[in-house]
Each structure stands twice: as C-alpha cells, then as structure tokens.
Design an enzyme around this catalytic site. Structure first.
Site, PDB file in Angstrom:
ATOM      1  N   PRO A  11       0.744  -1.139   0.009  1.00 31.08           N
ATOM      2  CA  PRO A  11       0.172   0.108   0.022  1.00 31.08           C
ATOM      3  C   PRO A  11       1.018   1.340   0.028  1.00 31.08           C
ATOM      4  O   PRO A  11       1.802   1.025   0.831  1.00 31.08           O
ATOM      5  CB  PRO A  11      -0.800  -0.189   1.248  1.00 31.08           C
ATOM      6  CG  PRO A  11       0.120  -1.028   2.230  1.00 31.08           C
ATOM      7  CD  PRO A  11       0.832  -1.862   1.496  1.00 31.08           C
ATOM      8  N   MET A  12       0.564   2.259  -0.845  1.00 33.47           N
ATOM      9  CA  MET A  12       1.355   3.501  -0.883  1.00 33.47           C
ATOM     10  C   MET A  12       0.443   4.706  -1.216  1.00 33.47           C
ATOM     11  O   MET A  12      -0.200   4.719  -2.261  1.00 33.47           O
ATOM     12  CB  MET A  12       2.484   3.339  -1.852  1.00 33.47           C
ATOM     13  CG  MET A  12       3.462   2.319  -1.673  1.00 33.47           C
ATOM     14  SD  MET A  12       4.944   2.936  -2.572  1.00 33.47           S
ATOM     15  CE  MET A  12       4.400   2.198  -4.369  1.00 33.47           C
ATOM     16  N   GLN A  64      -6.729  -1.799   3.465  1.00 33.66           N
ATOM     17  CA  GLN A  64      -5.785  -1.253   4.272  1.00 33.66           C
ATOM     18  C   GLN A  64      -6.450  -0.167   5.305  1.00 33.66           C
ATOM     19  O   GLN A  64      -6.892   0.717   4.642  1.00 33.66           O
ATOM     20  CB  GLN A  64      -4.536  -0.918   4.221  1.00 33.66           C
ATOM     21  CG  GLN A  64      -3.588  -0.949   5.533  1.00 33.66           C
ATOM     22  CD  GLN A  64      -2.230  -0.331   5.420  1.00 33.66           C
ATOM     23  OE1 GLN A  64      -2.085   0.769   4.729  1.00 33.66           O
ATOM     24  NE2 GLN A  64      -1.277  -1.173   5.667  1.00 33.66           N
ATOM     25  N   CYS A  95       2.838   2.706   9.722  1.00 31.26           N
ATOM     26  CA  CYS A  95       2.999   4.198   9.313  1.00 31.26           C
ATOM     27  C   CYS A  95       3.773   5.122  10.503  1.00 31.26           C
ATOM     28  O   CYS A  95       3.073   4.947  11.625  1.00 31.26           O
ATOM     29  CB  CYS A  95       1.572   4.787   8.756  1.00 31.26           C
ATOM     30  SG  CYS A  95       1.722   6.358   8.216  1.00 31.26           S
ATOM     31  N   LYS A 134       0.100  -5.298   9.296  1.00 28.71           N
ATOM     32  CA  LYS A 134       1.312  -5.005   8.571  1.00 28.71           C
ATOM     33  C   LYS A 134       1.950  -3.985   9.570  1.00 28.71           C
ATOM     34  O   LYS A 134       1.572  -3.123  10.184  1.00 28.71           O
ATOM     35  CB  LYS A 134       1.037  -3.983   7.218  1.00 28.71           C
ATOM     36  CG  LYS A 134       2.388  -3.536   6.494  1.00 28.71           C
ATOM     37  CD  LYS A 134       2.017  -2.823   5.289  1.00 28.71           C
ATOM     38  CE  LYS A 134       3.179  -2.505   4.427  1.00 28.71           C
ATOM     39  NZ  LYS A 134       3.766  -1.260   4.768  1.00 28.71           N
ATOM     40  N   ARG A 229       7.894   0.352  -3.605  1.00 29.17           N
ATOM     41  CA  ARG A 229       8.614   1.320  -4.548  1.00 29.17           C
ATOM     42  C   ARG A 229       9.062   0.713  -5.863  1.00 29.17           C
ATOM     43  O   ARG A 229       8.951   1.373  -7.009  1.00 29.17           O
ATOM     44  CB  ARG A 229       9.888   2.000  -3.923  1.00 29.17           C
ATOM     45  CG  ARG A 229       9.171   3.105  -2.861  1.00 29.17           C
ATOM     46  CD  ARG A 229      10.123   3.482  -1.951  1.00 29.17           C
ATOM     47  NE  ARG A 229      10.537   2.520  -0.805  1.00 29.17           N
ATOM     48  CZ  ARG A 229      11.424   2.744  -0.004  1.00 29.17           C
ATOM     49  NH1 ARG A 229      11.824   3.955   0.290  1.00 29.17           N
ATOM     50  NH2 ARG A 229      11.724   1.832   0.694  1.00 29.17           N
TER      51      ARG A 229
HETATM   52  C1  LIG Z   1       4.865   6.954  -0.965  1.00 21.86           C
HETATM   53  C2  LIG Z   1       4.636   6.254  -0.056  1.00 21.86           C
HETATM   54  C3  LIG Z   1       3.366   5.811   0.614  1.00 21.86           C
HETATM   55  C4  LIG Z   1       3.235   4.797   1.506  1.00 21.86           C
HETATM   56  N1  LIG Z   1       2.074   4.522   2.110  1.00 21.86           N
HETATM   57  C5  LIG Z   1       1.644   3.682   2.899  1.00 21.86           C
HETATM   58  C6  LIG Z   1       0.363   3.122   3.379  1.00 21.86           C
HETATM   59  O1  LIG Z   1      -0.522   3.873   3.071  1.00 21.86           O
HETATM   60  N2  LIG Z   1       0.374   2.158   4.139  1.00 21.86           N
HETATM   61  C7  LIG Z   1       1.330   1.456   4.594  1.00 21.86           C
HETATM   62  O2  LIG Z   1       1.160   0.187   5.290  1.00 21.86           O
HETATM   63  N3  LIG Z   1       2.520   1.644   4.099  1.00 21.86           N
HETATM   64  C8  LIG Z   1       2.814   2.636   3.195  1.00 21.86           C
HETATM   65  N4  LIG Z   1       4.208   2.762   2.703  1.00 21.86           N
HETATM   66  C9  LIG Z   1       5.075   1.697   3.206  1.00 21.86           C
HETATM   67  C10 LIG Z   1       5.098   0.823   2.045  1.00 21.86           C
HETATM   68  O3  LIG Z   1       3.959   0.084   2.067  1.00 21.86           O
HETATM   69  C11 LIG Z   1       6.180  -0.319   2.321  1.00 21.86           C
HETATM   70  O4  LIG Z   1       6.229  -0.571   3.630  1.00 21.86           O
HETATM   71  C12 LIG Z   1       7.900   0.672   2.169  1.00 21.86           C
HETATM   72  O5  LIG Z   1       7.719   1.337   1.081  1.00 21.86           O
HETATM   73  C13 LIG Z   1       8.863  -0.326   2.156  1.00 21.86           C
HETATM   74  O6  LIG Z   1       8.700  -1.336   0.938  1.00 21.86           O
HETATM   75  P1  LIG Z   1       9.489  -1.047  -0.458  1.00 21.86           P
HETATM   76  O7  LIG Z   1      11.008  -0.949  -0.122  1.00 21.86           O
HETATM   77  O8  LIG Z   1       9.224  -2.151  -1.225  1.00 21.86           O
HETATM   78  O9  LIG Z   1       9.017   0.298  -0.761  1.00 21.86           O
HETATM   79  C14 LIG Z   1       4.408   3.811   1.671  1.00 21.86           C
HETATM   80  C15 LIG Z   1       5.486   3.860   1.244  1.00 21.86           C
HETATM   81  C16 LIG Z   1       5.836   5.236   0.326  1.00 21.86           C
HETATM   82  C17 LIG Z   1       6.777   5.251  -0.442  1.00 21.86           C
END
Ligand SMILES: Cc1cc2nc3c(=O)[nH]c(=O)nc-3n(C[C@H](O)[C@H](O)[C@H](O)COP(=O)(O)O)c2cc1C
Length: 323
Positions: A11-12, A64, A95, A134, A229
């Site tokens: 989720p992002m 989520q 978060c 999470k 990402r």
């Molecule tokens: C722009 C952005 C927004 C995010 N929003 C959420 C979110 O809404 N909920 C959540 O559990 N994690 C959120 N995350 C964290 C990601 O879900 C993930 O845990 C984190 O980016 C690490 O994974 P990665 O290295 O594969 O990106 C966000 C990350 C980014 C970069």
C-alpha cells in the site's frame, strides 16, 4: 518451486489508488493488491463510494485501514466484506507519521499489542473477512527481537495469523516518514526468525526488495514478499515476477498494456469525469530500463489531453519508442 508463495504490491498513499491498481493488474494476474491506507473514521463517516469503490478486475484486493478503536475497525471490516467484497482487511501498524501517531494509529501501536489484539478479536467476532496486520520490526533506534516476538505473539493469540513485516524499525521522533523508509537499517533476519518461531503463521517480508533474485531468496524463508517502490517506479518488473515466480509465460509488451489501458481511461472520463493525467501518471515508469523511458514521461507531461483524443495521443506517443 514457488507453489503457495505469494507476492503483494505494498500500500502506498497517493500512489496505489484504483487507477494504479487497474494498470498493474493488466501486467500481473497473480499478485495481490492493496488499497492505500484509509483511516477507519473516514471509512465509516466519509464518502464510501469515493474511498472504497474499485474495479472488479482488481481482485484479489485487500483494504488497508488505519485505526485502533476495536468497534470502529470491526465496522470497517463489515463494510469491506458485505458492501464492497474486499478479499481481506489489513491493519496498518507501520506508518510513522506524526499525524497518524496523534490519531493513535500506525507504528505507535507496536507498543500496544493488547489493543491491536482487541481490534483483531472484534473483527473476527463480527465478520468472516480474512484479517492481517502490517507492522515494522520495532520502534526507536535500537533493534530488539524480543519486542517483535512479544508483539506477534500477543496479536496472533487474538486470532491474527498473517503478518506483513517491513523489516525496519520505525523511529517516531525526529524522523519524517520518508527517512523512516530509508534510514533505519533493514534486518531481514528478524523476519525469518519470526517465521521460524511461529511456523503456523503466514509471514510476508517487506522493505527494500527490488530484484527477482532477492525475491526468490526471501521466498526460501517466508511465505510471501511485499514490494512497494520498485513496482511503482518500474511496473514492468511485474512481468518478470509473473514469469519467474508464477511460471506465467503469456507474451505481453509495454505497448500492449497501454493499448489495453485506453478503453479504461475513456470509460473513466465518461463515467467519473476523471482527469486523464490522474491515470497516465502511473505509467511514467513503464519503460524504465529501455531507451525511450525519459521520452515517455516528457511526452505525457507536455501533451494536452482532450476528452476525445486520448486514444490517438497514446498511440502516437508509443510509436516513437522501440520496445
Ligand atoms: C509514498 C509511500 C506511501 C506509503 N503509504 C503507505 C500506506 O498507506 N500504508 C502502509 O502500510 N505503508 C505505506 N508505505 C510503506 C510501504 O507500504 C512499504 O512498507 C515501504 O515502502 C517499504 O517497501 P519498499 O521498499 O518495497 O518500497 C508507503 C510508502 C511510500 C513510499
């Protein structure tokens, strides 16, 4: 070899909206998608249609939520399952933002395993929707395996058997959410150890995973991998995942994906007055790694879309890229 293993798109917020998910689903049938985090009170009192509706192609999709009021969270679970047919609900305990901490949700809840447990219990009492959490591996600058183990133990005793673990601590003082996604050291070993100590739980690892070799390696130790990402910035990575993890050899190309996206965009304009850019922005990274990737982003940024020229603009744009 990877039978029963799962891959999830993280989720992002402001990125994995319904348009992005529809687009990603055109590349991958097998990954499991997540909504952005939505606060529980917004789900209950806000514009449900706007926040919760999605295209049926997006299944399987997990909602989520952010929150810590057991009754509210359970009400969200009922809405998610009975009104919107989500395939699962996930509670955000990762978060690190200040705003979220003040609202008593997100990573600060790692310190409140009993409250998280209550939320899980209440959901299980009121709904049959699969529930997961999470979380991070810990809080603050020091890593402490026992802290993580106690959290997982307490929450799982209340009925949660699936955990997505971002393999970094969350540092709630002085660190922005952005820093919290890069600075705290990754520690995958803690996540592997959780799987060893709780073999009956489904454990999914997350954080910094950006290539297929590392995906395959993690799958030796845990039940699934969650990627954020890398998939957003390079959505065609999903094709590699389809082939190498799910053995799906269907021939798709980036251009074919964009052609398939055209009717979706046209329909969105007609039905929801959606702006074209709010959909095409998710395709900026589609040509990552091949010549033309910068061109595509520039082209989309400079062109003026009208209601009825979407198809021609997209077709003209991709003509100049050699895939
Ligand atoms: C722009 C952005 C927004 C995010 N929003 C959420 C979110 O809404 N909920 C959540 O559990 N994690 C959120 N995350 C964290 C990601 O879900 C993930 O845990 C984190 O980016 C690490 O994974 P990665 O290295 O594969 O990106 C966000 C990350 C980014 C970069």
């Amino acid at each position: 070899m990877f039978k029963n293993k799962k891959i999830y798109v993280a989720p992002m917020m402001q990125y994995t909206d319904r348009h992005d998910r529809y687009f990603l689903r055109l590349i991958s049938k097998n990954v499991i998608l997540f909504t952005e985090m939505i606060p529980s009170n917004a789900i209950i009192y806000g514009n449900k249609k706007k926040l919760l509706e999605y295209n049926s192609n997006e299944h399987p999709i997990i909602l989520q939520v952010g929150g810590s009021d057991p009754k509210e969270i359970a009400q969200c679970a009922i809405i998610a399952k009975d009104q919107y047919n989500y395939d699962g609900i996930n509670i955000n305990i990762g978060c690190p933002s200040k705003k979220v901490e003040n609202g008593m949700f997100g990573a600060c809840l790692m310190d409140k395993p009993f409250l998280v447990g209550k939320c899980i219990k209440e959901i299980k009492k009121k709904s049959k929707i699969p529930v997961s959490v999470k979380c991070r591996i810990g809080l603050g600058k020091k890593q402490n395996y026992l802290f993580l183990k106690k959290f997982i133990s307490c929450v799982s005793k209340n009925g949660c058997n699936k955990f997505f673990i971002h393999a970094r601590n969350a540092v709630l003082t002085n660190f922005s959410p952005k820093k919290n996604r890069t600075i705290p050291t990754l520690n995958y070993k803690f996540v592997y150890k959780i799987k060893k100590d709780f073999p009956n739980l489904e454990i999914i690892i997350n954080g910094g995973i950006d290539n297929i070799i590392s995906v395959k390696n993690h799958l030796k130790f845990v039940d699934g991998v969650m990627i954020g990402r890398e998939i957003y910035n390079n959505p065609f990575f999903l094709k590699k995942i389809e082939k190498e993890i799910f053995n799906n050899t269907t021939e798709i190309t980036r251009k074919k994906i964009l052609k398939k996206l055209i009717p979706y965009i046209e329909n969105e304009i007609k039905e929801n007055q959606t702006s074209v850019q709010s959909i095409t922005r998710h395709t900026f990274g589609l040509f990552t790694g091949i010549k033309g990737s910068k061109y595509w982003k520039r082209y989309l940024n400079n062109i003026k879309f009208m209601k009825d020229n979407v198809k021609n603009i997209i077709l003209n744009g991709i003509e100049n890229i050699n895939e």
